[in-house]
Structures are given as structure tokens and as C-alpha cells.
Design a protein around this motif. Sequence first.
Motif, PDB file in Angstrom:
ATOM      1  N   ARG A 100      -0.106   4.319   3.727  1.00  0.00           N
ATOM      2  CA  ARG A 100       0.160   3.345   2.667  1.00  0.00           C
ATOM      3  C   ARG A 100       1.537   3.593   2.051  1.00  0.00           C
ATOM      4  O   ARG A 100       1.919   4.733   1.789  1.00  0.00           O
ATOM      5  CB  ARG A 100      -0.916   3.435   1.590  1.00  0.00           C
ATOM      6  N   GLN A 117       3.793   2.367  -1.239  1.00  0.00           N
ATOM      7  CA  GLN A 117       3.757   1.674  -2.518  1.00  0.00           C
ATOM      8  C   GLN A 117       5.166   1.214  -2.904  1.00  0.00           C
ATOM      9  O   GLN A 117       6.144   1.929  -2.716  1.00  0.00           O
ATOM     10  CB  GLN A 117       3.187   2.588  -3.598  1.00  0.00           C
ATOM     11  N   ARG A 140       4.952   8.473  -0.681  1.00  0.00           N
ATOM     12  CA  ARG A 140       3.693   8.906  -0.080  1.00  0.00           C
ATOM     13  C   ARG A 140       3.695  10.397   0.233  1.00  0.00           C
ATOM     14  O   ARG A 140       2.636  10.996   0.402  1.00  0.00           O
ATOM     15  CB  ARG A 140       3.361   8.082   1.163  1.00  0.00           C
ATOM     16  N   GLU A 194      -2.648   8.903   0.681  1.00  0.00           N
ATOM     17  CA  GLU A 194      -1.928   7.741   1.190  1.00  0.00           C
ATOM     18  C   GLU A 194      -2.214   7.461   2.661  1.00  0.00           C
ATOM     19  O   GLU A 194      -1.695   6.501   3.218  1.00  0.00           O
ATOM     20  CB  GLU A 194      -0.428   7.919   0.962  1.00  0.00           C
ATOM     21  N   THR A 204      -4.547   5.882   4.303  1.00  0.00           N
ATOM     22  CA  THR A 204      -5.647   4.973   4.005  1.00  0.00           C
ATOM     23  C   THR A 204      -5.308   3.549   4.426  1.00  0.00           C
ATOM     24  O   THR A 204      -4.137   3.184   4.497  1.00  0.00           O
ATOM     25  CB  THR A 204      -5.968   5.003   2.488  1.00  0.00           C
ATOM     26  N   THR A 205      -6.334   2.761   4.679  1.00  0.00           N
ATOM     27  CA  THR A 205      -6.148   1.334   4.952  1.00  0.00           C
ATOM     28  C   THR A 205      -6.429   0.496   3.706  1.00  0.00           C
ATOM     29  O   THR A 205      -6.431  -0.732   3.773  1.00  0.00           O
ATOM     30  CB  THR A 205      -7.075   0.870   6.095  1.00  0.00           C
ATOM     31  N   GLU A 206      -6.656   1.163   2.576  1.00  0.00           N
ATOM     32  CA  GLU A 206      -6.924   0.458   1.320  1.00  0.00           C
ATOM     33  C   GLU A 206      -5.612   0.155   0.610  1.00  0.00           C
ATOM     34  O   GLU A 206      -4.776   1.025   0.401  1.00  0.00           O
ATOM     35  CB  GLU A 206      -7.811   1.312   0.410  1.00  0.00           C
ATOM     36  N   PHE A 207      -5.434  -1.108   0.230  1.00  0.00           N
ATOM     37  CA  PHE A 207      -4.266  -1.473  -0.552  1.00  0.00           C
ATOM     38  C   PHE A 207      -4.471  -1.015  -1.997  1.00  0.00           C
ATOM     39  O   PHE A 207      -5.595  -0.928  -2.478  1.00  0.00           O
ATOM     40  CB  PHE A 207      -4.048  -2.985  -0.516  1.00  0.00           C
ATOM     41  N   GLN A 242      -2.318   0.914  -5.770  1.00  0.00           N
ATOM     42  CA  GLN A 242      -1.305   1.803  -6.306  1.00  0.00           C
ATOM     43  C   GLN A 242      -1.969   3.009  -6.972  1.00  0.00           C
ATOM     44  O   GLN A 242      -3.124   2.922  -7.404  1.00  0.00           O
ATOM     45  CB  GLN A 242      -0.429   1.073  -7.333  1.00  0.00           C
ATOM     46  N   SER A 295       1.496  -2.783  -2.267  1.00  0.00           N
ATOM     47  CA  SER A 295       1.501  -1.753  -1.228  1.00  0.00           C
ATOM     48  C   SER A 295       1.329  -2.395   0.137  1.00  0.00           C
ATOM     49  O   SER A 295       0.834  -3.514   0.259  1.00  0.00           O
ATOM     50  CB  SER A 295       0.390  -0.717  -1.465  1.00  0.00           C
ATOM     51  N   ILE A 325       0.523  -1.266   4.528  1.00  0.00           N
ATOM     52  CA  ILE A 325      -0.064  -0.246   5.401  1.00  0.00           C
ATOM     53  C   ILE A 325       0.734  -0.160   6.697  1.00  0.00           C
ATOM     54  O   ILE A 325       0.811  -1.128   7.454  1.00  0.00           O
ATOM     55  CB  ILE A 325      -1.543  -0.547   5.724  1.00  0.00           C
TER      56      ILE A 325
END
Length: 369
Positions: free
Chosen positions: A241, A243, A281, A288, A290-293, A295, A324, A326
Motif C-alpha cells: 500500500r 499512501q 510505507r 502496509e 495489504t490489499t486494504e485501502f 490511511q 492510497s 496498492i
Amino acid sequence: MNLSYWEIKSWLTNVDFTIVGSGIVGLNCALQLKNRYPKANILILEKGILPQGASTKNAGFACFGSLSEILDDLKTHSEEEIVTLVKKRVNGLHLLRNTLGDSNINFIQNGGYELFFSEDELFHECISKREEINKLLKHIFNREVYTLKSNRFGFKNIINQYVFNAFEAQIDTGKMMTSLLRLVLKKGVKILNSIAVESFLEGNNLIKIKTNQFEFHSSKLFIATNGFASQLIKEKVKPARAQVLITKPIENLHIKGTFHLDKGYYYFRNIDNRILLGGGRNLDFKKETTTEFGQTTLIQNRLEELLKHVILPKTNFEIDYSWSGIMGVANTKDAIVKQLSNNAYCGVRLGGMGIAVGSLIGKELADLV
């Protein structure tokens, strides 16, 4: 999903090529396939409303690596591998520009600058090995890539010497993606959004594709999901990720070019008289990955600190919003472009260089057929 006869007939019947992901790789793959097979029925499936991942969420750097990034990569790659990587990035940028035209991506070559917080080990390594790297890359650019400049933008809390790269540029990511989408649709390629591919199964000359909405068959399948690849295939690619934040417009903002800090883990530029700043990151690699968007307070606070104490020390500013993206990364920087089975292929792991290599990886993916 309640599909009609017309919907099934028009979108999900006799599909020659299915591409998963409508980012820079997927769209370029579709263009290359359509050029080679003009009558092919090509379908792109995108899980987001807009292209997910990093294609519409990056900072818009048309770059091939800062000096410290290349030196860092040399710790895990041979010189030959580094030259190959840089060549691919340069060739990918040329392909992007030739495909869309500079005006359609707002390509501006103001050069790139690498800044240093102090005369530390990283700085001295860059200064001492600059000529060595220039010699390594000279046959690609026909002149020195990295030169030295002094502080001319009023930055604070960094040393007075920069490493300058005249070949680095910037683009408008939104214009790039809308131009690509327009070109693909004009060619007759179909795109369905908010469709997530859950699995696929190789059959007799066809691949059965299961999505969150329907199932259908395709002759060939191309996976171009980069940082999300591990959700569908077992390849060595991890999500990363990134940001990013952007300020509100600032009067008399004289900063021009693209800027890198701390081995490229921080980066910023002027866009529409705003400062776009991303990175961090390295403060928490585990979180970081991760596939989750989203902040985090840790990274957002660090980005704000850089704005206040380094980039805009004497300027009042307000942060407009943050987001953010990915990326797909690994311990090695080369992309994975390969055949997975008789009728399935993938082009993933762009290593944070999607703008540079995305067009080329899309072409290489199409060339596998």
C-alpha cells in the motif's frame, strides 16, 4: 444476477479473450490483442467502479529509478539485471507516449531531484558511485543521467546538494487512464465494472470463470491485477500500500520537477499548484503489506511533518484530501509475465514502476498468445 438473453448474448457469449483488471497493464494488453486480432471478442472485468490498485492512484511520476534506488537494487541484482530493468522502464515510457501522445497524458519533462536529509552514508554512497552508475547507463541515454545541483527551491532540513536526473518527467494520471479507456472502447473492447473474479477453471479448450455476479466461459484468460494477484494465482507477488496526500492550491508555488527522498520511499511534485506527497510505507512494512485501502496516523503524520519542515517550511498550506493505492512488489524488481496453463496468462508485479513499465508489460502479456 438476473441477466437477460440480450445481456448474455452481447457480453458473455463467444468471448475470445478475458482480461482481469482495467489498469494500465490490462488496457494495454487489450489494445495489443485487438491490433493483432481485430475481430476478437475481448472482455475486461474490473472489480472497482474505477480501475483499482495503483493505475489511477499513483503520483504520476514518469521515472525509471533514482540514484539511491538503483544502488539499493544493486545489492540484490546484477549490473546486467539493472540495465535490463532500466531499459524496460525507458522503453515502456516510450510506448506509453507513442500510444497516447504527450498532450493526452500531460507529459512534462522538468527533471527529477533526489534530496538528502544529511551527509550520511546514503549520501556519500550516491556521490561516490554516481559516475559508476552513469557509466553503466550511458549506452541507454547517450549522456550522463545523474548530475549534481544545489538547493534552489527553498527546502529546509536537507543538505544543499541534490542529485538531478534530466530524463525524469511527470504525467497526469487521470488523463492517462481516461485516454487509455477511450482508446480501448473505441476499438470495440467491452469493459464491465464492479465485477470481481473469484476463481477460474481450465476446461476443454475453454476456461470457466466465476465472478461475484455470474459465470461464463472464455477461450483465453489474462490476469493483470498486479498487487491483488495473490487472490487469484500463486505467484511471488505481495501487495504494497502507498499512501498519498495533496494540498489545496498554493499561490506562487515555484517548485518544478519530481522529487525523491530516502531511497524513493517518499516522493512529491507540484500538480495544479498543489503539492502531491506520498510514501512512508518503510515506516511499517508489515502493516502496509495489504490489499486494504486506507490511511494510517503514523504515515499521514510523517507526510505532514515533511510538508511543514522540509517542503513548505515558510508557506501556509492546507491538506485537501488523501488516498492510497496498492502496488505489487517482491524481493526482485522484475515483473512476472508468464503462461500459467494452456489458456491462462498473467502480467503482474510491477514493483512500483507501473507508469514506466505498464504499457510494455501489457504488450508482453498479449505477445504470449
